[in-house]
Design an enzyme around this catalytic site. Sequence first.
Site, PDB file in Angstrom:
ATOM      1  N   HIS A 378       9.915   3.452  -5.662  1.00 31.34           N
ATOM      2  CA  HIS A 378       8.445   3.518  -5.726  1.00 31.34           C
ATOM      3  C   HIS A 378       7.764   2.220  -6.103  1.00 31.34           C
ATOM      4  O   HIS A 378       6.540   2.207  -6.273  1.00 31.34           O
ATOM      5  CB  HIS A 378       8.000   4.584  -6.726  1.00 31.34           C
ATOM      6  CG  HIS A 378       8.288   5.982  -6.288  1.00 31.34           C
ATOM      7  ND1 HIS A 378       7.390   6.729  -5.560  1.00 31.34           N
ATOM      8  CD2 HIS A 378       9.368   6.753  -6.447  1.00 31.34           C
ATOM      9  CE1 HIS A 378       7.920   7.923  -5.319  1.00 31.34           C
ATOM     10  NE2 HIS A 378       9.124   7.951  -5.850  1.00 31.34           N
ATOM     11  N   LYS A 569      -7.418   4.349 -11.005  1.00 29.01           N
ATOM     12  CA  LYS A 569      -5.949   4.311 -11.017  1.00 29.01           C
ATOM     13  C   LYS A 569      -5.524   3.743 -12.365  1.00 29.01           C
ATOM     14  O   LYS A 569      -6.365   3.345 -13.160  1.00 29.01           O
ATOM     15  CB  LYS A 569      -5.361   3.469  -9.879  1.00 29.01           C
ATOM     16  CG  LYS A 569      -6.228   2.301  -9.406  1.00 29.01           C
ATOM     17  CD  LYS A 569      -5.675   1.632  -8.158  1.00 29.01           C
ATOM     18  CE  LYS A 569      -6.379   1.985  -6.872  1.00 29.01           C
ATOM     19  NZ  LYS A 569      -5.608   2.832  -5.985  1.00 29.01           N
ATOM     20  N   ARG A 570      -4.208   3.707 -12.610  1.00 24.28           N
ATOM     21  CA  ARG A 570      -3.755   3.089 -13.849  1.00 24.28           C
ATOM     22  C   ARG A 570      -4.254   1.654 -13.939  1.00 24.28           C
ATOM     23  O   ARG A 570      -4.421   0.968 -12.937  1.00 24.28           O
ATOM     24  CB  ARG A 570      -2.222   3.130 -13.918  1.00 24.28           C
ATOM     25  CG  ARG A 570      -1.681   4.505 -14.226  1.00 24.28           C
ATOM     26  CD  ARG A 570      -2.153   5.014 -15.581  1.00 24.28           C
ATOM     27  NE  ARG A 570      -1.487   4.315 -16.659  1.00 24.28           N
ATOM     28  CZ  ARG A 570      -0.447   4.801 -17.332  1.00 24.28           C
ATOM     29  NH1 ARG A 570       0.017   6.005 -17.059  1.00 24.28           N
ATOM     30  NH2 ARG A 570       0.109   4.103 -18.300  1.00 24.28           N
ATOM     31  N   LYS A 575      -3.269  -4.153  -9.763  1.00 25.01           N
ATOM     32  CA  LYS A 575      -4.253  -3.278  -9.114  1.00 25.01           C
ATOM     33  C   LYS A 575      -5.651  -3.909  -9.137  1.00 25.01           C
ATOM     34  O   LYS A 575      -6.568  -3.435  -8.490  1.00 25.01           O
ATOM     35  CB  LYS A 575      -4.278  -1.916  -9.788  1.00 25.01           C
ATOM     36  CG  LYS A 575      -2.969  -1.127  -9.583  1.00 25.01           C
ATOM     37  CD  LYS A 575      -3.036   0.233 -10.245  1.00 25.01           C
ATOM     38  CE  LYS A 575      -1.733   1.002 -10.242  1.00 25.01           C
ATOM     39  NZ  LYS A 575      -1.419   1.666  -8.962  1.00 25.01           N
ATOM     40  N   THR A 677      -1.860   6.579  -3.247  1.00 20.59           N
ATOM     41  CA  THR A 677      -2.077   7.912  -2.699  1.00 20.59           C
ATOM     42  C   THR A 677      -3.535   8.322  -2.869  1.00 20.59           C
ATOM     43  O   THR A 677      -4.049   9.119  -2.090  1.00 20.59           O
ATOM     44  CB  THR A 677      -1.157   8.954  -3.374  1.00 20.59           C
ATOM     45  OG1 THR A 677      -1.050   8.660  -4.768  1.00 20.59           O
ATOM     46  CG2 THR A 677       0.235   8.930  -2.761  1.00 20.59           C
ATOM     47  N   LYS A 681      -6.657  10.291  -0.415  1.00 19.51           N
ATOM     48  CA  LYS A 681      -7.567  11.361  -0.850  1.00 19.51           C
ATOM     49  C   LYS A 681      -9.017  10.960  -0.584  1.00 19.51           C
ATOM     50  O   LYS A 681      -9.833  11.771  -0.128  1.00 19.51           O
ATOM     51  CB  LYS A 681      -7.367  11.659  -2.344  1.00 19.51           C
ATOM     52  CG  LYS A 681      -5.956  12.127  -2.667  1.00 19.51           C
ATOM     53  CD  LYS A 681      -5.662  12.124  -4.173  1.00 19.51           C
ATOM     54  CE  LYS A 681      -4.161  12.278  -4.427  1.00 19.51           C
ATOM     55  NZ  LYS A 681      -3.773  11.987  -5.817  1.00 19.51           N
TER      56      LYS A 681
HETATM   57  C1  NBG Z   1       3.963   4.289  -7.715  1.00 19.67           C
HETATM   58  C2  NBG Z   1       3.366   3.171  -6.870  1.00 19.67           C
HETATM   59  C3  NBG Z   1       2.293   3.707  -5.943  1.00 19.67           C
HETATM   60  C4  NBG Z   1       2.830   4.880  -5.146  1.00 19.67           C
HETATM   61  C5  NBG Z   1       3.406   5.915  -6.089  1.00 19.67           C
HETATM   62  C6  NBG Z   1       4.010   7.080  -5.360  1.00 19.67           C
HETATM   63  C7  NBG Z   1       5.419   4.063  -9.686  1.00 19.67           C
HETATM   64  C8  NBG Z   1       6.688   3.525 -10.202  1.00 19.67           C
HETATM   65  N1  NBG Z   1       5.117   3.772  -8.426  1.00 19.67           N
HETATM   66  O1  NBG Z   1       1.865   2.704  -5.067  1.00 19.67           O
HETATM   67  O2  NBG Z   1       2.844   2.173  -7.706  1.00 19.67           O
HETATM   68  O3  NBG Z   1       1.817   5.448  -4.366  1.00 19.67           O
HETATM   69  O4  NBG Z   1       4.417   5.349  -6.885  1.00 19.67           O
HETATM   70  O5  NBG Z   1       4.974   6.672  -4.466  1.00 19.67           O
HETATM   71  O6  NBG Z   1       4.715   4.750 -10.378  1.00 19.67           O
END
Ligand code: NBG
Length: 834
Positions: A378, A569-570, A575, A677, A681
Site C-alpha cells: 500500500h 486525509k491524514r 499529501k 480512495t 468518492k
Molecule cells: C494507503 C495509501 C493510499 C491508498 C490506501 C489504500 C497506507 C499504508 N497506504 O494511497 O497511502 O489509497 O493505502 O490502498 O495506509
Amino acid sequence: MGTKTVLEPSTGSRNFAKLLELYRCGPIRLEGTDNALYERHLLFDNAIDMEAATARDRFEALAHSVRDVLSQRWVLTEKTYERQNPKRLYYLSMEFLIGRSLANNVTNLLLDSVVKDAVQDKHLDWIDLLEQEPDAALGNGGLGRLAACFIESAATMHLPAMGYGLRYDYGLFKQGIRDGWQYEQPDNWLRAQDPWEVLRRNEKLEVRLNCSFEISGGSLRAVVGQPSSLIGIPYDRPVVGYGGATINTLRLWAAASPDFFNFQQFSGGDFVGALAQTLSAESLTRVLYPDDTTSMGQGLRFVQEYFLVACSLADLVRRFKRGNTEWSAFPEKAAIQLNDTHPAMAVPELMRILLEEAHLGWDEAWEITKAALGYTNHTLLPEALEKWPLAWFEIMLPRQLEIIYEINSRLLNEVRNRFPGDEGRIQRVSLVEDGPGRKIRMANLAIVGSHSTNGVAAIHSGLLRTTTVKDLAEIFPERFNNKTNGVTPRRWLLLANPAFSRTITEAIGDKWIADLSQLSRLKPLAADKGFLDSFRKAKRDAKSQFAAWLRWSSGQTVDPDTLFDCHVKRFHEYKRQMLMALRIVVLYNRLRANPNLEMHPRTFLFGGKAAPAYHLAKLMIKFINNLAGTIDGDPVVRGRLKVVFLSEYCVSLAERLIPASDASNQISTAGYEASGTSNMKFMMNGALTVGTRDGATIEMAEEAGEENLFLFGLTAEQVVAGRGWYNPHWHYENEPETRAALDLIFSDHFSRNEPGIFTPLRDMLLTNGDFYMHLADLTSYVQAHEQLGALYADRNAWAQKAILNVASSGKFSSDRTISEYASGIWNVKPCPVP
Ligand code: NBG
C-alpha cells in the site's frame, strides 16, 4: 410499517413480508405491537419503560431488531458454505475502518422504507438515532477503509469471504483542537455494548509465545525462557451484502489471559507478578497504533501482528480440517490475502503449521504456503516498510525465526545460481538486513512467501516493480500485478448522498447500485438541462445539510452558496496540505492587494489527523487553524475566503462532507500516493478534481478524459529527475507570489502572538530543500484553480463536467476491484445462499 402493508424498499416493489421470507425470520413485525422486535428489545433487554427510553436505548433496540432480521440469513450463509465447501477468501488486516453500521445495514437489507415508516410511527428522530452509534474507527485511513469496502463488496458479490482483524478496545484516537493544536483523546467506542458483535466463546484459541511479559516501570518487558500463552477470543460482526442475500462475517480477535490463574506464584506472594500476566495479555488488543504509513517499530505492535496471524490461521485451518482430509487441497480451499506487511508473519506461521501439525515435508509445505497467500502493498514510502528486530523473533518466536532462516537460505541459493557473483542483489533481496541490530524485512518475506504481490493503482504497481522491490520483481516477475482500488457505492453514494442517488435512479434505474459501470448511461444526460438542474439541486441540498450539521455540531458556520474546496486525509508532508495552505495565502494576498478582484467566494475545508508523534504534521494543523483565524478577522476578505478546519475527521464526517463538495484536492507529490480512495468518492458525488498525476487520479483522468479534471504539476518522472538539482530557493527568488506568500507567513502575520512558531515549516519548505516539492508545483496549482473558478461561473458547464465525472466513475467501485482479485489472485467463485 406497523399496520401499513405497502412497503417500498429502494429497489422497488418487494414488501416487508417478502423480505422477511428472504431473511427467514417468520412473521414477527419490526415494530408496532407488543410482540414486535423493537418493542421487545426495548422492554426486555434493558427492562425500560417505553416513555423513559433514551436515544441510546432506542438505537440499541433498533439495532438489535435489525440484527434479528439478519440473523437467520447470517447463520444460513455460513451453513451454505459449510455444506458446499467452496474455496474461501480470508482477508487478514490489522485495520477495518468500518464507521457506523445501522444505516448501512438497513440500506443493504433493503429495509429503508420499513424503518423510515417505523421511525415515523414512533415519532423517533432518525438522525438523532443514528448519532447514537459510535464510529467503529478500527483503522487509520485509506488502508483500513479499503478493507471495510472490500468485505462489503465481497458479500454483495456472494463471495465466500471472511475478514480477520483485531477487536481494539480503543480505536483511532479522537482529535480535539485547542488553540489550533491537535490533542488526542482515547476513543472508548465500546463503552456501551456494541449491538452488532457476537461473542463466540466456544471458538476461542490459544496462542503460544516463547516468553512471558512483565510490567516494569510502566512498560512491557519480555521475560526470556518462560513460555506463555494468550487466549484469542473471537467477536463476529455481520457483513451484509447489498440485497441481504449473503451475510458474511468479520471476525475480530480480543486477547485475554488463560483461564487458569497462577496460584503458585500467587501463594508465593508475587501477587503483582501474577496480575501482571493478566494485565499484559489483556492490554495486547487494548489500542490501535495511530501511525499511518509509518512503522513505529514497537514491541507491543509486533505481538499484536503475530496474535492476529496466529489466531486467524489456527481458526481457518480448523475450519479447513472440518471439511477436508487432504492437506494438498488447502490452496483449493483457502485464499489468504495479507493487507500490507502487517500480517506477513503468516508466511512462517503457516509453514510451521504445515510442518509440525500436518507433518508435511518442506517442499510440499512451501508450495502450499505460496499458493494460499497473496500480498498487497500500500505504499512506497521507505519509512512504512516494516522491519522487525531479529532479536524479538529470537525471544518470542524462535521456531518462526528458524523457518525464516531456512526460507532465506533457499532463496539466496536460488539467487546465487541465477545471478552468479551479484553480491549486491543477494544483500538487497535477503530477508535479513545486516548491520548493527539485524532485522527481518517483512515486505521481502511477504513477496517471497506468496504467489501474488499487487500494488493498488497502475502507477503504484509499476513503481513497486521497477524501483522499490526491483530485484525481487526480476526474480519473480509472474507474481507482480496491479489491482486498482475502489470504494463501495452503497456507503459512498447510495447512503451518503440520498438526493443525488434518487436523481440517478430516476434517470437510469437502480442497477447502478450493484453494477456501477451503469453510471456511464448518464453521459448523454450531461446535455440534458433538466438533469443538470436536478444535479445542482441535490448538490445544494447536500451543502445546506452539511452547513446545518456543522453549525449544530461545532458552532462553525459555512455558507452553502460558496464553492466548497476540500482537502481531507491524514496529515502528511507528502499529501501536501501545505500546498493548499500556500494557495490560500496567495489568494489572500491577491485580495488584499485588490479588494475588487472578481472571484466566487470559497470555503476551504480541511480535515484529518496527524500521528501523535509527527510534530511537523501537527504544526501544519496549527498553521491551518491560525490561517482560518486570521482570515476570519480580516474585513477585507471576510465573506470571500473562509478556512475551516474540521476536527475529528472520521468515516461519518466524510459521508456528510463528500456529497457537499465542489472541488476535491488530490495534490500529493507525484509518485507518493499509492492510490487514494477519497478521490474516487468525490468523483462519484460530482465534485471536480484538482490533482497531480498520482495514484488512481491518473486512472480517473483516463476514464473521464483529462479535459474533465484539473491536472497540474510535476509528473512522477519529473519528481525523480528533479531530485538532483531541485532548489526551492529558485522559486522563492523568481516567483513574486510564492515569495510574498512565504514572507507573509514568516513575518508572523498568522502567528502574531506566537512569534516564530512556524519556523519548522520554513525549514521544510526552504532551508531543508522542500523534499516534497511544494514550491515547484505552487504556480501551476494556483492556475489550475483559476481555471476551475472560471468554470464555476458557468453553472451549466460546471454541472456538465461534474456529470461526466460521475458517469465515468464506474471503474472505481470496489465490486470491480474485488472481482479482479477474485479471478486474478484468489480463484474464489460466488457461492450464492439459497
Ligand atoms: C494507503 C495509501 C493510499 C491508498 C490506501 C489504500 C497506507 C499504508 N497506504 O494511497 O497511502 O489509497 O493505502 O490502498 O495506509
